[in-house]
Design a protein around this motif. Structure first.
Motif, mmCIF file in Angstrom:
data_model
loop_
_atom_site.group_PDB
_atom_site.id
_atom_site.type_symbol
_atom_site.label_atom_id
_atom_site.label_comp_id
_atom_site.label_asym_id
_atom_site.label_seq_id
_atom_site.Cartn_x
_atom_site.Cartn_y
_atom_site.Cartn_z
ATOM 1 N N LEU A 1 0.192 4.695 14.708
ATOM 2 C CA LEU A 1 -1.655 4.965 14.696
ATOM 3 C C LEU A 1 -1.936 5.765 13.561
ATOM 4 C CD1 LEU A 1 -4.157 4.932 16.807
ATOM 5 C CD2 LEU A 1 -2.879 7.060 18.101
ATOM 6 N N GLN A 2 -0.671 6.814 13.693
ATOM 7 C CA GLN A 2 -1.097 7.469 12.264
ATOM 8 C C GLN A 2 -0.483 6.574 10.641
ATOM 9 O OE1 GLN A 2 2.522 10.474 12.638
ATOM 10 N NE2 GLN A 2 1.305 11.700 14.386
ATOM 11 N N GLU A 3 -0.231 6.107 10.866
ATOM 12 C CA GLU A 3 -0.087 5.232 10.117
ATOM 13 C C GLU A 3 -1.638 4.177 9.807
ATOM 14 O OE1 GLU A 3 0.934 3.300 6.301
ATOM 15 O OE2 GLU A 3 2.068 4.525 7.302
ATOM 16 N N LEU A 4 -2.251 3.737 10.672
ATOM 17 C CA LEU A 4 -3.569 2.750 11.128
ATOM 18 C C LEU A 4 -4.491 4.216 10.505
ATOM 19 C CD1 LEU A 4 -4.624 0.576 11.370
ATOM 20 C CD2 LEU A 4 -5.314 1.777 14.512
ATOM 21 N N ASP A 5 -4.708 5.014 10.537
ATOM 22 C CA ASP A 5 -5.189 6.284 10.550
ATOM 23 C C ASP A 5 -5.591 5.899 8.818
ATOM 24 O OD1 ASP A 5 -7.483 8.320 11.059
ATOM 25 O OD2 ASP A 5 -5.911 9.786 10.458
ATOM 26 N N ALA A 6 -4.314 6.136 8.362
ATOM 27 C CA ALA A 6 -4.393 6.629 6.730
ATOM 28 C C ALA A 6 -4.909 5.452 5.922
ATOM 29 C CB ALA A 6 -3.060 6.915 6.594
ATOM 30 N N LYS A 7 -4.492 4.234 6.359
ATOM 31 C CA LYS A 7 -5.234 2.981 5.827
ATOM 32 C C LYS A 7 -5.899 3.135 6.129
ATOM 33 C CE LYS A 7 0.019 0.289 5.706
ATOM 34 N NZ LYS A 7 -0.687 -0.191 4.469
ATOM 35 N N ALA A 8 -6.614 2.867 7.479
ATOM 36 C CA ALA A 8 -8.107 2.619 7.487
ATOM 37 C C ALA A 8 -9.119 3.995 6.942
ATOM 38 C CB ALA A 8 -9.225 3.843 8.381
ATOM 39 N N ALA A 9 -8.484 5.011 6.431
ATOM 40 C CA ALA A 9 -8.884 5.934 5.268
ATOM 41 C C ALA A 9 -9.206 5.707 3.987
ATOM 42 C CB ALA A 9 -8.006 7.796 5.523
ATOM 43 N N ALA A 10 -7.835 4.873 3.849
ATOM 44 C CA ALA A 10 -7.478 4.431 2.317
ATOM 45 C C ALA A 10 -9.003 3.551 2.014
ATOM 46 C CB ALA A 10 -6.446 3.783 2.430
ATOM 47 N N VAL A 11 -8.925 2.511 2.107
ATOM 48 C CA VAL A 11 -10.246 1.704 2.828
ATOM 49 C C VAL A 11 -11.248 1.867 2.682
ATOM 50 C CG1 VAL A 11 -10.921 -0.449 3.927
ATOM 51 C CG2 VAL A 11 -8.368 -0.536 3.628
ATOM 52 N N ARG A 12 -10.986 3.119 3.255
ATOM 53 C CA ARG A 12 -12.103 3.487 3.353
ATOM 54 C C ARG A 12 -12.961 4.222 2.041
ATOM 55 N NH1 ARG A 12 -11.831 4.964 8.684
ATOM 56 N NH2 ARG A 12 -11.149 7.649 8.179
ATOM 57 N N GLU A 13 -12.366 5.358 1.456
ATOM 58 C CA GLU A 13 -11.690 5.305 0.151
ATOM 59 C C GLU A 13 -12.001 4.109 -1.285
ATOM 60 O OE1 GLU A 13 -9.421 8.646 -2.716
ATOM 61 O OE2 GLU A 13 -8.374 7.705 -0.395
ATOM 62 N N GLN A 14 -11.255 3.207 -0.926
ATOM 63 C CA GLN A 14 -11.561 2.229 -2.151
ATOM 64 C C GLN A 14 -12.923 1.389 -2.005
ATOM 65 O OE1 GLN A 14 -9.178 1.917 -4.099
ATOM 66 N NE2 GLN A 14 -7.921 3.776 -3.663
ATOM 67 N N GLU A 15 -13.616 1.200 -1.074
ATOM 68 C CA GLU A 15 -14.422 0.824 -1.170
ATOM 69 C C GLU A 15 -15.605 1.474 -1.638
ATOM 70 O OE1 GLU A 15 -14.501 -2.054 3.064
ATOM 71 O OE2 GLU A 15 -15.291 -0.005 4.035
#
Length: 784
Positions: A191-205
């Motif tokens: 879940l922590q990994e998923l939270d980090a990936k979601a934050a990274a995707v929002r930043e890249q978008e």
């Protein structure tokens, strides 16, 4: 002379050859410029000659020759001859070394050839090195360019790797989110990994990265699944609080292990996070309210059944409440004006003791005063509030004003219910000691909350104090008014014993002062000062009801002594017990005990600067002071802190009234002796001692009257004192003071009779010896 001639042309020829060699070169021969040389100038030549002459005159040899008077022409020839000899010798040496010089010339020539070849070789090497250095510079430039390209490629690869790693969804993450239970450590990790990936995707978008569209759908589906599982798990934990008899601290501790769940919801699904927070606030708010209301209701059932009422004031007559329909005194009735053991509720051990269990107390038929119930209720409230505040700050990740708002959203209804109950109870509360103890409990609990770093209760403590202080002041003012309005004529039959109103005041004042010492409050001392003034006025009003001055003084002394004894003994039981153990004294049935001031060193108690006639000395000057010794609990005055204002005031009143009573006591049997001694001492001080000659008959009558009646008078005096004072120790002190003053009086009488005007008086032979009088008076000292 032939040799110089031969050598000179040779040298000249060499020089000519050198000059020809130098001058024969192309471009090296230049014509001499002699146009500016003026060889005809006599001034220039003479100046040079003068310089040379002056230099020669400075020569040591010339100076020596001039001093010895040698002929210079002869001396010059001699010198020239010596020079020629030296020159010839040098030529011969040069001819002898000619072969070596030629060999040296050949060697130098060979070395020049070798050096020339070396120069040619080094020149070749220099040209080769210059070409190599240029090649090296070229290679360095090529290497630098390659390094720059390598670093650029590595930077691009690192950023691309981070981007790819942030966007790629591994299979382990998908498996854990979809299949693993919420309590599985793998689920929390992924879940922590998923939270980090979601934050990274929002930043890249936000940066416009096109590759994010490939993984957005997968991450959204995983996020929805994780949110659903977390919501179900957290709500189940919250719903478990609603079960009856549940220890809600256990689910709270379990939720703290998964505090990241709420942080994940807060960052990815705020609506669900708000739903969980509102559900927690609603559930825990009801749980705290229900528990607190239930505990408070059961707690009030173990309070003393009979409590102070509006008629239980200090100035209310005891006969006012005694009637046919009055209720009998119960075994567990709470005291109103006496502190007793009630003050232990604010001691450090009792303050944080475990809370009361009502059903256990009911089974044991135990009853408690209101302050004990107040302490138990608010300690439970303090403990739960501190734990709740820390949980809110930790689990919901809030602090400052946000934490305060969330805390009051949970505990607000409970705090309001507690305030309303307290306000309702105080409306009919007339127990000032209970209210004052509650104030000090709140002050201490506020300090404990500050030490635990829980500021959320500060406003509640202020609200509680805002209810307690006005009620406490009102009850004190009601007691002051009740004493002020008490009419002594309505109190029924009066006697000289201590009045119950003064006893109430002494116990009440001692209780409040002992409580107030820990956290002083000036307002409390002002109200106690007003109460003290009214009690003093009341005692004077009651004393005025007696017809004789002696009865008035007995009443005043009994009351002042009683109040002083209660104020001091209550504060210092260890000193009292120490004294009683030493003297082997058993306490009387009533707790009031007032002890005299033993000033004799052999009694083992603190000595005073004024000694009494009961000391062990048998000299003719046993009483250096003419003042009455203190008649109060002096051994209790060995305090670390200063005496309270009440003790000091009553001490002064007691001493003044006691002195007046002793004078009133000695006046009937020994009034004539007192009057004569004062008159005689006045005449002696004014230098009119001759007038004493006309007092012989009076003196004779005083001597014989004292000798015949002093024993019976002292016996009557002692019996009268012991009948008048309820406190035997106080009566003993007064007898001691009266006998001491009598000894002082008779000693002064002796000094008056030693004057020349009365020294020949025949009646002086009938005077009683002071030593004998002291021994006899000691027999009248009461022993207990």
């Amino acid at each position: 002379m032939a040799a110089p001639e031969l050598m000179q042309p040779a040298g000249a020829s060499d020089m000519d050859e050198d000059e020809n060699a130098l001058g024969s070169g192309p471009g090296l021969q230049e014509p001499l410029q002699l146009g500016e040389l003026d060889i005809t100038s006599e001034e220039f030549i003479l100046d040079e000659v003068d310089v040379h002459i002056q230099a020669n005159l400075e020569d040591d040899l010339v100076k020596e020759a001039l001093k010895t008077g040698v002929d210079l022409r002869h001396y010059s020839k001699q010198v020239e001859l010596e020079l020629q000899q030296i020159e010839q010798k040098s030529i011969r040496d040069y001819i002898q070394e000619s072969e070596n010089i030629a060999s040296l010339h050949n060697q130098i020539t060979a070395c020049d050839a070798v050096l020339e070849r070396m120069e040619q070789m080094l020149g070749a090497f220099q040209s080769d090195l210059s070409s190599i250095s240029s090649e090296i510079r070229t290679l360095q430039e090529q290497s630098g360019a390659m390094n720059v390209r390598l670093r650029n490629r590595q930077a691009v690869r690192g950023r691309l790797g981070e981007l790819v790693d942030g966007l790629v969804v591994p299979s382990a993450l998908v498996t854990a989110i979809l299949e693993a239970p919420v309590t599985d450590p793998r689920f929390l990790e992924q879940l922590q990994e998923l939270d980090a990936k979601a934050a990274a995707v929002r930043e890249q978008e936000a940066r416009g990265t096109a590759a994010c569209a490939d993984v957005r759908g997968v991450l959204d589906r995983l996020r929805v699944k994780a949110v659903a599982k977390i919501r179900e798990f957290v709500l189940q934990k919250i719903y478990s609080f609603r079960k009856p008899m549940t220890n809600y601290q256990i689910p709270q501790t379990a939720l703290l292990k998964y505090r990241f769940f709420y942080q994940f919801l807060l960052g990815n699904e705020r609506a669900t996070a708000r739903e969980i927070r509102d559900e927690y606030v609603e559930t825990l708010g009801k749980v705290y309210l229900s528990y607190s209301r239930s505990y408070l209701g059961r707690l009030m059932k173990v309070q003393y059944e009979e409590v102070a009422e509006k008629d239980d004031l200090m100035g209310v007559e005891d006969t006012a409440k005694k009637g046919f329909f009055s209720k009998p005194s119960l075994r567990s009735r709470n005291t109103i004006f006496t502190l007793g053991t009630r003050g232990s509720v604010i001691s450090p051990t009792e303050l944080e003791a475990p809370i009361l269990v009502p059903h256990t107390a009911q089974r044991g038929e135990q009853r408690y005063p209101f302050e004990a119930l107040f302490r138990s209720q608010h300690y439970a409230l303090l403990d739960n509030s501190c734990r709740e505040y820390l949980f809110i700050c930790d689990f919901f990740a809030v602090s400052g004003p946000a934490a305060h708002d969330l805390f009051h959203a949970v505990m607000g209804r409970t705090l309001n219910m507690t305030l309303k109950h307290l306000e309702s109870y105080l409306t009919d509360c007339y127990d000032a000691i209970a209210v004052f103890l509650c104030i000090h409990i709140v002050l201490r609990f506020r300090n404990i909350a500050a030490k635990r770093d829980v500021p959320a209760l500060d406003r509640y403590w202020e609200q509680v104090l805002a209810l307690l202080w006005p009620r406490f002041e009102l009850i004190l003012e009601m007691n002051v008014q009740s004493v002020r309005s008490t009419d002594p004529q309505r109190l029924g039959g009066l006697d000289t014993r201590p009045h119950y109103i003064t006893r109430r005041y002494a116990e009440f004042s001692s209780a409040l002062v002992s409580i107030n010492q820990t956290i002083p409050n000036e307002r409390t001392m002002q109200l106690l000062g007003q109460l003290q003034v009214e009690v003093e006025n009341f005692v004077l009003r009651v004393a005025a009801e007696f017809s004789s001055r002696k009865e008035q003084l007995v009443f005043l002394i009994n009351n002042y002594d009683m109040m002083l004894g209660v104020l001091m003994v209550t504060d210092f039981p260890q000193n009292l017990q120490k004294y009683l153990t030493y003297k082997s004294i058993s306490l009387p049935p009533f707790p009031l005990l007032h002890l005299k001031n033993y000033s004799s060193p052999r009694e083992g108690l603190p000595s005073n600067e004024r000694t009494s006639f009961f000391c062990s000395s048998d000299t003719l000057n046993p009483c250096p002071s003419q003042n009455l010794p203190p008649l109060s609990l002096s051994f209790l005055q060995e305090r670390a802190a200063d005496d309270s204002k009440e003790v000091e005031s009553f001490q002064q009143l007691l001493n003044a009234r006691t002195q007046e009573f002793i004078e009133e006591l000695l006046s009937p049997p020994f009034g004539g002796l007192v009057a004569f001694v004062k008159e005689a001492e006045g005449l002696i001080e004014r230098g009119q001692a001759e007038q004493l000659r006309g007092e012989e008959a009076r003196v004779t009558q005083l001597i014989r009257g004292f000798g015949s009646s002093w024993k019976s008078s002292v016996e009557s005096l002692s019996q009268d004192v012991m009948r008048s004072f309820t406190n035997f120790r106080n009566g003993t002190s007064i007898i001691q003071g009266a006998l001491t003053q009598l000894i002082q009086l008779y000693h002064r009488f002796h000094r008056v009779l030693s004057q020349p005007q009365l020294r020949a008086l025949p009646a002086r032979a009938e005077l009683i010896n002071i030593h004998h009088l002291m021994v006899e008076l000691k027999k009248h000292k009461p022993n207990f």
